[in-house]
Design a protein around this motif. Structure first.
Motif, PDB file in Angstrom:
ATOM      1  N   GLN A 222      -5.333   2.491   5.476  1.00 48.62           N
ATOM      2  CA  GLN A 222      -6.425   2.122   6.571  1.00 48.62           C
ATOM      3  C   GLN A 222      -6.534   1.232   7.656  1.00 48.62           C
ATOM      4  O   GLN A 222      -6.878  -0.358   7.288  1.00 48.62           O
ATOM      5  CB  GLN A 222      -6.900   1.567   5.057  1.00 48.62           C
ATOM      6  CG  GLN A 222      -7.361   2.218   3.820  1.00 48.62           C
ATOM      7  CD  GLN A 222      -8.588   2.293   2.661  1.00 48.62           C
ATOM      8  OE1 GLN A 222      -8.459   0.969   2.476  1.00 48.62           O
ATOM      9  NE2 GLN A 222      -9.354   2.685   1.679  1.00 48.62           N
TER      10      GLN A 222
ATOM     11  N   ASP B 198     -10.452  13.609  11.082  1.00 48.01           N
ATOM     12  CA  ASP B 198      -9.607  13.574  10.298  1.00 48.01           C
ATOM     13  C   ASP B 198      -8.830  14.119  11.363  1.00 48.01           C
ATOM     14  O   ASP B 198      -8.413  15.174  11.724  1.00 48.01           O
ATOM     15  CB  ASP B 198      -9.576  14.751   9.094  1.00 48.01           C
ATOM     16  CG  ASP B 198      -8.440  15.272   8.516  1.00 48.01           C
ATOM     17  OD1 ASP B 198      -7.661  14.049   8.554  1.00 48.01           O
ATOM     18  OD2 ASP B 198      -8.033  16.157   8.202  1.00 48.01           O
TER      19      ASP B 198
ATOM     20  N   ARG C 208       0.535  -0.781  -0.299  1.00 44.44           N
ATOM     21  CA  ARG C 208      -0.412   0.038  -0.192  1.00 44.44           C
ATOM     22  C   ARG C 208       0.663   1.170  -0.062  1.00 44.44           C
ATOM     23  O   ARG C 208       0.685   2.192  -0.364  1.00 44.44           O
ATOM     24  CB  ARG C 208      -0.553   0.301   1.400  1.00 44.44           C
ATOM     25  CG  ARG C 208      -1.978  -0.918   0.809  1.00 44.44           C
ATOM     26  CD  ARG C 208      -3.049  -0.722   2.432  1.00 44.44           C
ATOM     27  NE  ARG C 208      -4.342  -2.170   2.417  1.00 44.44           N
ATOM     28  CZ  ARG C 208      -4.980  -1.945   2.569  1.00 44.44           C
ATOM     29  NH1 ARG C 208      -5.467  -1.186   3.830  1.00 44.44           N
ATOM     30  NH2 ARG C 208      -6.095  -2.728   2.700  1.00 44.44           N
TER      31      ARG C 208
ATOM     32  N   ASN D 223      -5.550   8.965  11.821  1.00 43.22           N
ATOM     33  CA  ASN D 223      -6.468   8.093  10.180  1.00 43.22           C
ATOM     34  C   ASN D 223      -5.893   7.684   9.070  1.00 43.22           C
ATOM     35  O   ASN D 223      -5.868   9.360   8.027  1.00 43.22           O
ATOM     36  CB  ASN D 223      -7.809   9.709  10.080  1.00 43.22           C
ATOM     37  CG  ASN D 223      -9.288   9.128   9.604  1.00 43.22           C
ATOM     38  OD1 ASN D 223      -9.006   7.632   8.765  1.00 43.22           O
ATOM     39  ND2 ASN D 223     -10.066   9.125  10.127  1.00 43.22           N
ATOM     40  N   THR D 224      -5.491   7.638   8.968  1.00 43.32           N
ATOM     41  CA  THR D 224      -4.838   6.466   7.528  1.00 43.32           C
ATOM     42  C   THR D 224      -5.972   5.378   6.958  1.00 43.32           C
ATOM     43  O   THR D 224      -5.652   5.886   6.140  1.00 43.32           O
ATOM     44  CB  THR D 224      -3.948   5.334   8.104  1.00 43.32           C
ATOM     45  OG1 THR D 224      -4.460   3.922   8.839  1.00 43.32           O
ATOM     46  CG2 THR D 224      -2.688   5.653   9.886  1.00 43.32           C
ATOM     47  N   TYR D 225      -7.164   6.342   7.067  1.00 45.36           N
ATOM     48  CA  TYR D 225      -8.140   6.061   6.163  1.00 45.36           C
ATOM     49  C   TYR D 225      -8.408   7.195   5.413  1.00 45.36           C
ATOM     50  O   TYR D 225      -8.776   7.250   4.095  1.00 45.36           O
ATOM     51  CB  TYR D 225      -9.824   6.008   6.700  1.00 45.36           C
ATOM     52  CG  TYR D 225     -10.053   4.543   7.233  1.00 45.36           C
ATOM     53  CD1 TYR D 225     -10.228   3.659   6.325  1.00 45.36           C
ATOM     54  CD2 TYR D 225      -9.782   4.024   8.324  1.00 45.36           C
ATOM     55  CE1 TYR D 225     -10.842   2.611   6.667  1.00 45.36           C
ATOM     56  CE2 TYR D 225      -9.572   2.402   8.797  1.00 45.36           C
ATOM     57  CZ  TYR D 225     -10.055   1.531   7.965  1.00 45.36           C
ATOM     58  OH  TYR D 225     -10.227   0.610   8.076  1.00 45.36           O
TER      59      TYR D 225
ATOM     60  N   ARG E 127      -5.403   9.944   5.367  1.00 42.25           N
ATOM     61  CA  ARG E 127      -4.562  10.205   5.287  1.00 42.25           C
ATOM     62  C   ARG E 127      -3.702   8.997   4.903  1.00 42.25           C
ATOM     63  O   ARG E 127      -3.853   7.825   4.981  1.00 42.25           O
ATOM     64  CB  ARG E 127      -3.794  11.226   6.412  1.00 42.25           C
ATOM     65  CG  ARG E 127      -4.465  11.784   6.785  1.00 42.25           C
ATOM     66  CD  ARG E 127      -3.653  12.794   8.296  1.00 42.25           C
ATOM     67  NE  ARG E 127      -4.531  13.632   8.617  1.00 42.25           N
ATOM     68  CZ  ARG E 127      -4.269  14.919   9.007  1.00 42.25           C
ATOM     69  NH1 ARG E 127      -3.189  15.262   8.694  1.00 42.25           N
ATOM     70  NH2 ARG E 127      -4.880  15.925   9.680  1.00 42.25           N
ATOM     71  N   ARG E 128      -3.099   9.783   3.496  1.00 47.31           N
ATOM     72  CA  ARG E 128      -1.790   8.164   3.352  1.00 47.31           C
ATOM     73  C   ARG E 128      -0.543   8.418   3.771  1.00 47.31           C
ATOM     74  O   ARG E 128      -0.322   9.351   4.774  1.00 47.31           O
ATOM     75  CB  ARG E 128      -1.466   9.091   1.148  1.00 47.31           C
ATOM     76  CG  ARG E 128      -2.809   8.638   0.217  1.00 47.31           C
ATOM     77  CD  ARG E 128      -2.311   8.908  -0.745  1.00 47.31           C
ATOM     78  NE  ARG E 128      -4.134   9.607  -1.537  1.00 47.31           N
ATOM     79  CZ  ARG E 128      -4.173   8.388  -1.992  1.00 47.31           C
ATOM     80  NH1 ARG E 128      -4.196   7.215  -2.069  1.00 47.31           N
ATOM     81  NH2 ARG E 128      -5.459   8.607  -2.972  1.00 47.31           N
TER      82      ARG E 128
ATOM     83  N   PRO F 221      -3.953   4.445   0.496  1.00 46.44           N
ATOM     84  CA  PRO F 221      -4.246   4.822   2.179  1.00 46.44           C
ATOM     85  C   PRO F 221      -3.666   2.873   2.914  1.00 46.44           C
ATOM     86  O   PRO F 221      -4.091   2.223   2.445  1.00 46.44           O
ATOM     87  CB  PRO F 221      -5.483   5.170   2.053  1.00 46.44           C
ATOM     88  CG  PRO F 221      -5.830   5.886   0.891  1.00 46.44           C
ATOM     89  CD  PRO F 221      -5.331   5.416  -0.192  1.00 46.44           C
TER      90      PRO F 221
END
Length: 320
Positions: A229, A254, A221, A258-260, A262-263, A227
């Motif tokens: 996620q 956010d 990923r 939050n890895t959903y 933010r990459r 992301p």
């Protein structure tokens, strides 16, 4: 035959082998660095050893080992004789306690464990996290993930900061060792990134056989800019607001973790990774998998496509 000052040989032999009378079944004796044999004898009596400090000091001197007594925290128990007492002090056989820091714990849990540890001086309790790191010689460093999970022994009355410093240096050592073994395929570009990735792997699986595969998924990923996620980072970002149930609105909250939304990797580790997770982070499995889902038995099902993943979710999570 030893002749203790003012005591005949036979009486001296008897006294040396006779259990000392104690004020309690167990006594704590603290010897500060630089304390001489006379001071040690007096400290033993002050602690509850019911004998003459002059007699005890005379034995320390006559033995020839009085200068070999080591500073430390000792426990004197019933049955101790003048001979065994001196032997304990010369060997530095301190009374030790232990505290265990568990893989996957966050720093809040570490602090809670230290506060409950038996006979550990709570020097860190009045300090904030930033002040603790400054006291450990790492000002400005976030404490999360900086301590290696292990069991640490300590002398009664030791500072909890001393335990933290040992755990911090242990993590430095294990992280450096893992980094030296990194594969060129890892997307972790620095030891700091490896530590953060390892902390996520630690929280995502308790199965040792799955760690490198989980690392492989995250590695893929990161490589393609997808992301991560991963729920544990979202939960960490929620902090005290997390009530045990992760909801859709939480995934839309956010935070920096939050890895959903933010990459890439979050800004810091989220927990203490163990040795296996550190190695997995830098030695990810070679896999095409981009997804995984818990099977419900502690292991994970890995998938290379979203369709495969949705099928696995239905099977293992939704029971369809």
């Amino acid at each position: 035959m030893l002749l203790v000052a003012g005591v005949g040989g036979g009486a001296a032999w008897w006294w040396l082998h006779q259990p000392l009378a104690l004020a309690a079944p167990s006594l704590d004796l603290a010897i500060e660095s630089g304390t001489g044999a006379r001071g040690v004898a007096q400290a033993a009596v002050d602690a509850g050893v019911q004998t003459s400090p002059v007699l005890l000091y005379a034995w320390f001197r006559a033995s020839g080992n009085g200068r070999q007594i080591k500073a430390g925290s000792y426990e004197i128990t019933a049955g101790a004789t003048p001979i065994s007492l001196l032997d304990k002090l010369v060997r530095g056989d301190e009374a030790l306690r232990a505290v265990t820091l568990v893989e996957g714990w966050n720093f809040t849990q570490v602090r809670a464990a230290l506060s409950k540890a038996e006979q550990l001086k709570p020097d860190s309790q009045a300090l904030g996290n930033d002040s603790i790191m400054a006291a450990l010689g790492r000002p400005g460093v976030h404490p999360e993930g900086r301590f290696f999970p292990d069991t640490y022994t300590y002398s009664k009355g030791s500072s909890d900061l001393a335990v933290l410093k040992r755990a911090m240096h242990a993590m430095d050592k294990h992280l450096a060792a893992a980094w030296d073994l990194r594969q060129p395929t890892t997307q972790a570009k620095t030891p700091e990134q490896a530590l953060t990735l390892a902390s996520i792997i630690e929280k995502e699986t308790g199965q040792s056989g799955d760690r490198s595969l989980v690392a492989g998924v995250f590695n893929n990923r990161l490589r393609i800019g997808m992301p991560l996620q991963t729920d544990p980072t979202v939960i960490y970002g929620l902090g005290a607001d997390f009530d045990g149930n992760l909801r859709k609105r939480d995934l839309l909250n956010d935070t920096p973790y939050n890895t959903y939304l933010r990459r890439g990797l979050p800004p810091t580790p989220i927990a203490m990774p163990g040795k296996q997770s550190l190695l997995a982070a830098v030695q990810p499995a070679s896999t095409t998998a981009l997804y995984f889902v818990a099977r419900g038995d502690g292991s994970s099902q890995f998938s290379s496509s979203l369709d495969e993943h949705n099928t696995a979710v239905n099977k293992f999570q939704r029971k369809k």
